[in-house]
Scaffold this motif. Structure first.
Motif, PDB file in Angstrom:
ATOM      1  N   GLU A 124       0.827  -1.200   0.000  1.00  0.00           N
ATOM      2  CA  GLU A 124       0.000   0.000   0.000  1.00  0.00           C
ATOM      3  C   GLU A 124       0.865   1.255   0.000  1.00  0.00           C
ATOM      4  OE1 GLU A 124      -3.254  -0.069  -0.221  1.00  0.00           O
ATOM      5  OE2 GLU A 124      -3.294  -2.276  -0.207  1.00  0.00           O
ATOM      6  N   GLY A 125       0.290   2.376  -0.405  1.00  0.00           N
ATOM      7  CA  GLY A 125       0.981   3.656  -0.313  1.00  0.00           C
ATOM      8  C   GLY A 125       1.509   4.150  -1.637  1.00  0.00           C
ATOM      9  N   GLY A 126       2.112   5.332  -1.585  1.00  0.00           N
ATOM     10  CA  GLY A 126       2.566   6.003  -2.793  1.00  0.00           C
ATOM     11  C   GLY A 126       3.970   5.655  -3.223  1.00  0.00           C
ATOM     12  N   LYS A 127       4.561   4.656  -2.600  1.00  0.00           N
ATOM     13  CA  LYS A 127       5.929   4.265  -2.967  1.00  0.00           C
ATOM     14  C   LYS A 127       5.999   3.689  -4.375  1.00  0.00           C
ATOM     15  CE  LYS A 127       9.443   0.828  -1.689  1.00  0.00           C
ATOM     16  NZ  LYS A 127       9.801  -0.259  -0.740  1.00  0.00           N
ATOM     17  N   TYR A 128       4.893   3.108  -4.835  1.00  0.00           N
ATOM     18  CA  TYR A 128       4.915   2.344  -6.080  1.00  0.00           C
ATOM     19  C   TYR A 128       4.251   3.096  -7.230  1.00  0.00           C
ATOM     20  CZ  TYR A 128       6.017  -1.253  -2.680  1.00  0.00           C
ATOM     21  OH  TYR A 128       6.607  -1.957  -1.663  1.00  0.00           O
ATOM     22  N   VAL A 129       4.708   2.810  -8.436  1.00  0.00           N
ATOM     23  CA  VAL A 129       4.127   3.403  -9.633  1.00  0.00           C
ATOM     24  C   VAL A 129       2.655   3.008  -9.715  1.00  0.00           C
ATOM     25  CG1 VAL A 129       4.144   3.295 -12.153  1.00  0.00           C
ATOM     26  CG2 VAL A 129       6.299   3.465 -10.890  1.00  0.00           C
ATOM     27  N   ALA A 130       1.806   3.983  -9.969  1.00  0.00           N
ATOM     28  CA  ALA A 130       0.357   3.747 -10.025  1.00  0.00           C
ATOM     29  C   ALA A 130      -0.041   3.335 -11.438  1.00  0.00           C
ATOM     30  CB  ALA A 130      -0.397   5.000  -9.584  1.00  0.00           C
ATOM     31  N   ASP A 131       0.125   2.058 -11.728  1.00  0.00           N
ATOM     32  CA  ASP A 131      -0.229   1.529 -13.045  1.00  0.00           C
ATOM     33  C   ASP A 131      -0.618   0.068 -12.875  1.00  0.00           C
ATOM     34  OD1 ASP A 131      -0.386   0.575 -15.650  1.00  0.00           O
ATOM     35  OD2 ASP A 131       1.249   1.845 -16.367  1.00  0.00           O
ATOM     36  N   PRO A 132      -1.878  -0.225 -12.509  1.00  0.00           N
ATOM     37  CA  PRO A 132      -2.290  -1.604 -12.225  1.00  0.00           C
ATOM     38  C   PRO A 132      -2.004  -2.575 -13.367  1.00  0.00           C
ATOM     39  CG  PRO A 132      -3.984  -0.061 -11.525  1.00  0.00           C
ATOM     40  CD  PRO A 132      -2.973   0.733 -12.296  1.00  0.00           C
ATOM     41  N   GLU A 133      -2.203  -2.134 -14.617  1.00  0.00           N
ATOM     42  CA  GLU A 133      -1.970  -3.032 -15.747  1.00  0.00           C
ATOM     43  C   GLU A 133      -0.498  -3.437 -15.822  1.00  0.00           C
ATOM     44  OE1 GLU A 133      -2.316  -3.227 -20.621  1.00  0.00           O
ATOM     45  OE2 GLU A 133      -2.973  -1.423 -19.542  1.00  0.00           O
TER      46      GLU A 133
END
Length: 412
Positions: free
Chosen positions: A195-204
């Protein structure tokens, strides 16, 4: 350091200093160890082993600078997702430059510097390069957590259809290296985002890369466990886990499939249809950081490195002063074959004391009156075996062949 039973176990921080491999100095700073001569031998030998293994597997080696403009890491995504672990920018006139936290942005630029056809792919680029992490002082220790890291890194630029095979081949390369080094993976981990903003927001992106890595692991027949919150900020990865003698686990080697950075850097190749296509970027590290690899090797072998990696491979021990000249000649003959050999002079103590002092040396050649007169040397192995008195050329040939074969066996 003790294990759960209370017994003392190997700690590379103590052993590394006792064996004269590395040390630290307050004036250099915390997390910045320096390598002493024997440690430099181990490091150099390990680096050369990895380079040769990569070369044989079709990798091309490059060098890239340890600095980059801030804009480089903004493009790669490191600045948004990883800046807490980076050193602050340095002002150089109108530019800001940063000590790199990773090699992959540099390799993306190297790929982008030339046009590529599908016929060239996969393109495998490797480098043993320095990177820097702003580790907090409380987590620094020995060689396992340092601020200047020599990373065995590589990036494979390939088509989507090639990605699984390339990642699987990287796992095989890691397994061969572990066998040669005499170390064991305790498990494989599929590291996923948390969870959180550490990761690139691109589910695909995450779904595609995760599916491919599962295909890699399943195809390789490797059991694995999923772990949320352990992924890189730009994608999932396979982590090869090791454990120290106290049972504490850490990651040594990794394999990743990356769709993020090829898009960020607008990488492409010309396909068979004449159109531009986006390559996939496979990240992989066979031994991870050289520092962590050496730390683990020190602890796993308690200083008794595999013969090919040992700082001194052959100790030549004249029984008395009368055999010193002959023993010195044997050392020179061994050096001519590429072996790391040293003379244990009688002035350093009794024969028994010198044998004990050389207990971590894989091979010991003892030369007394009888051996010197007959051109022989009595061979002793570190594990206690005694193949006996052999003609010096034969003894050296056997040792050189065993060293060249890598692995952990001392004699065959």
């Amino acid at each position: 350091m003790t294990d759960p039973t209370g017994d003392r176990v190997a700690d590379h921080r103590r052993l590394g200093r006792e064996l004269g491999l590395f040390d630290t100095d307050p004036l250099m700073g915390a997390g910045l160890p320096y390598w002493l001569p024997d440690g430099a031998v181990v490091r150099h030998t390990l680096e050369e082993y990895v380079r040769e293994a990569e070369r044989a597997a079709g990798y091309r080696h490059v060098y890239s600078p340890a600095l980059g403009k801030r804009e480089l890491y903004e493009t790669s995504g490191h600045w948004d997702h990883y800046s807490d672990d980076m050193y602050p920018p340095m002002d150089l006139g109108a530019e800001e430059v940063v000590l790199r936290p990773s090699l992959c942005p540099h390799h993306a630029l190297i790929y982008r510097s030339r046009s590529h056809s599908y016929r060239e792919l996969p393109l495998r680029i490797a480098e043993l390069g320095t990177m820097y992490r702003a580790e907090r002082s409380g987590v620094l220790g020995g060689l396992t957590r340092v601020r200047a890291i020599q990373l065995n890194d590589a990036h494979i630029f390939c088509t989507l259809e090639q990605a699984v095979d390339e990642a699987r081949a990287a796992l095989e390369l890691i397994a061969r290296a572990y066998a040669d080094l005499g170390i064991e993976a305790v498990r494989h981990r599929l590291s996923l985002p948390g969870e959180g903003g550490k990761y690139v927001a691109d589910p695909e992106l995450w779904q595609r890369a995760t599916a491919l890595l599962k295909e890699v692991l399943d195809g390789a027949g490797v059991a694995y466990e999923e772990a949320e919150g352990e992924a890189a900020f730009y994608g999932p990865k396979i982590d090869v886990q090791i454990a120290d003698p106290a049972g504490r686990e850490s990651t040594l080697s990794t394999v990743q499939i990356d769709f993020h950075q090829p898009a960020r850097f607008d990488l492409h190749y010309i396909g068979a249809d004449g159109a531009k296509h986006r390559p996939v970027m496979v990240h992989r590290s066979v031994i991870g950081s050289v520092e962590r690899a050496v730390a683990h090797l020190v602890e796993a072998h308690e200083g008794a490195f595999p013969a090919w990696l040992a700082p001194v491979q052959l100790a030549v021990l004249p029984v008395a002063q009368e055999q010193v000249e002959r023993a010195a000649a044997v050392v020179r003959e061994a050096a001519a074959l590429g072996l790391r050999a040293e003379l244990a002079d009688p002035g350093q103590g009794t024969l028994g004391a010198r044998i004990r002092a050389a207990r971590l040396v894989p091979y010991q050649a003892v030369i007394g009156d009888r051996e010197a007169g007959a051109g022989l040397a009595a061979l002793r192995l570190r594990d206690g075996r005694r193949p006996g008195a052999l003609p010096v050329p034969e003894l050296l040939r056997h040792v050189a062949e065993r060293v060249a074969a890598k692995g952990t066996a001392l004699w065959s």
